[in-house]
Enzyme design. Structure first.
Site, PDB file in Angstrom:
ATOM      1  N   GLY A  10     -13.367   2.420  -6.785  1.00  0.00           N
ATOM      2  CA  GLY A  10     -12.315   3.744  -6.227  1.00  0.00           C
ATOM      3  C   GLY A  10     -10.889   3.068  -7.384  1.00  0.00           C
ATOM      4  N   ALA A  13      -4.897   5.236  -6.740  1.00  0.00           N
ATOM      5  CA  ALA A  13      -3.807   4.853  -7.512  1.00  0.00           C
ATOM      6  C   ALA A  13      -3.834   3.297  -8.067  1.00  0.00           C
ATOM      7  CB  ALA A  13      -2.595   4.730  -6.475  1.00  0.00           C
ATOM      8  N   GLY A  15      -6.909   1.334  -8.075  1.00  0.00           N
ATOM      9  CA  GLY A  15      -7.903   1.374  -8.650  1.00  0.00           C
ATOM     10  C   GLY A  15      -7.569   1.201 -10.254  1.00  0.00           C
ATOM     11  N   ASN A 101      -5.634  -1.332   3.293  1.00  0.00           N
ATOM     12  CA  ASN A 101      -4.256  -1.910   4.166  1.00  0.00           C
ATOM     13  C   ASN A 101      -5.315  -1.926   5.165  1.00  0.00           C
ATOM     14  OD1 ASN A 101      -1.836  -1.137   2.976  1.00  0.00           O
ATOM     15  ND2 ASN A 101      -1.884   0.939   3.263  1.00  0.00           N
ATOM     16  N   LYS A 182       1.715  -7.422   7.401  1.00  0.00           N
ATOM     17  CA  LYS A 182       2.325  -6.142   6.404  1.00  0.00           C
ATOM     18  C   LYS A 182       1.527  -4.234   7.086  1.00  0.00           C
ATOM     19  CE  LYS A 182       1.936  -3.484   2.345  1.00  0.00           C
ATOM     20  NZ  LYS A 182       0.734  -3.102   2.086  1.00  0.00           N
ATOM     21  N   ASN A 200      10.205   7.561   3.282  1.00  0.00           N
ATOM     22  CA  ASN A 200      11.066   5.963   3.927  1.00  0.00           C
ATOM     23  C   ASN A 200      12.403   5.947   4.632  1.00  0.00           C
ATOM     24  OD1 ASN A 200       7.787   5.670   3.420  1.00  0.00           O
ATOM     25  ND2 ASN A 200       7.844   4.359   2.264  1.00  0.00           N
TER      26      ASN A 200
HETATM   27  O1  KPL Z   1       2.454   0.301   1.988  1.00  0.00           O
HETATM   28  C1  KPL Z   1       3.131   1.410   3.280  1.00  0.00           C
HETATM   29  C2  KPL Z   1       2.538   2.638   1.943  1.00  0.00           C
HETATM   30  O2  KPL Z   1       3.303   3.829   1.379  1.00  0.00           O
HETATM   31  O3  KPL Z   1       1.250   2.460   2.869  1.00  0.00           O
HETATM   32  C3  KPL Z   1       4.854   1.095   2.122  1.00  0.00           C
HETATM   33  C4  KPL Z   1       4.926  -0.724   3.003  1.00  0.00           C
HETATM   34  C5  KPL Z   1       4.774   1.746   3.653  1.00  0.00           C
HETATM   35  C6  KPL Z   1       5.588   1.684   1.547  1.00  0.00           C
HETATM   36  O4  KPL Z   1       5.632   2.784   1.182  1.00  0.00           O
END
Ligand code: KPL
Length: 302
Positions: A10, A13, A15, A101, A182, A200
């Site tokens: 991958g 960014a 990777g 994530n 997270k 954000n």
């Molecule tokens: O992990 C993030 C993301 O952009 O996916 C946060 C913590 C929201 C920071 O921007």
């Protein structure tokens, strides 16, 4: 230290950030769907441009090699297929590190892959620049470990390698909890900023602040039923601290929306909605944030 060849799957960014740092310490190969430029450039948080030649391959060019550590650094929705494209060319004992994530691919690959599977969660900030650049926007912390706390030596060795490469990392035995923490942060920030196309920090202002609060309340209720312990500062403390600390950031999901890429809505909201369903909880706000096919997500107040 772990000195095995590291294969990074991958070239986004994360990777590129991993490849550019690890290449100073260990042999590294970056694997993408398309051929990649041989010279990549890392732009440091201080704005310095550091070019580096990194070996790269496409999945079909990967020859069975060992020993190897595989870092799966794709977006969550692409992880399963990216791994399937190389799995039959890997030694069955190959260690795998998952950087996604959300919480889904982690359990699935931990169950299915024959070798050790570690999961990582990071607060390193990075975004791509052109075909060959990566901007390291801000230093962060990485934690990695096995979902059941196994393979501590492997996790220690990889954490030492990453730290020596300039990406501060520590091995942990509670990565499952950290991934859910997270997830809570991403659920409270990403869908809202992506929908409203804001940075954000704007979540601190009206009309967004009460929306964040409602999401935190729903997430906290799910986490309590799921048996995920509260973070040290509580759910509100955790989320608002991240919003404060990343106030100028365009979150990853906003970047995806702005560049027309698929988003991680399912990876982030899916596990929370599944858990809510399992526990018979009603979570109208999280439900509304999930886009129905062909339609944009609704948000509280829209
Ligand atoms: O992990 C993030 C993301 O952009 O996916 C946060 C913590 C929201 C920071 O921007």
């Amino acid at each position: 230290m772990n000195r095995q060849r590291q294969l990074i799957v991958g070239p986004g960014a994360l990777g590129r950030l991993l490849a550019m740092h690890l290449a100073g310490q260990v042999p590294v190969t970056l694997l993408g769907r398309r051929p990649l430029p041989t010279e990549l450039t890392l732009i440091t948080p201080q704005g310095e441009h550091r070019p580096r030649v990194v070996a790269s391959l496409t999945a079909t060019e990967l020859a069975p090699t060992s020993p190897l550590v595989v870092h799966l650094a794709t977006k969550a929705y692409a992880a399963e297929s990216a791994f399937a494209a190389i799995a039959d060319r890997l030694d069955p004992a190959t260690p795998l590190v998952l950087w996604q994530n959300g919480y889904g691919v982690q359990e699935m690959l931990t169950r299915r892959w024959s070798g050790p599977v570690l999961c990582a969660t990071t607060t390193e900030g990075a975004y791509t620049q052109g075909d060959a650049g990566v901007v390291h926007a801000g230093h962060g912390q990485t934690a990695l470990g096995h979902l059941e706390g196994r393979y501590a030596d492997l996790a220690d060795g990889l954490a030492a390698t990453l730290t020596a490469a300039g990406l501060s990392c520590h091995a942990v035995d509670d990565i499952r909890i950290r991934l859910w923490h997270k997830l809570a942060v991403n659920a409270a920030i990403n869908p809202l900023v992506a929908h409203w196309r804001i940075r954000n920090g704007q979540l601190r202002d009206r009309p967004f602040r009460p929306m964040v609060e409602t999401i935190i309340a729903e997430v906290a209720m799910i986490m309590a039923r799921e048996g995920i312990p509260e973070p040290l500062d509580g759910w509100h403390g955790l989320v608002w601290k991240v919003i404060e600390g990343t106030a100028d950031n365009r979150a990853s999901m906003l970047q995806d929306v702005l560049t027309g890429r698929p988003t991680e809505h399912d990876a982030i909201l899916g596990p929370l909605l599944d858990a809510a369903r399992r526990h018979g909880l009603t979570v109208p706000c999280l439900t509304a944030l999930t886009p129905t096919p062909g339609q944009p997500p609704r948000t509280p107040g829209s």
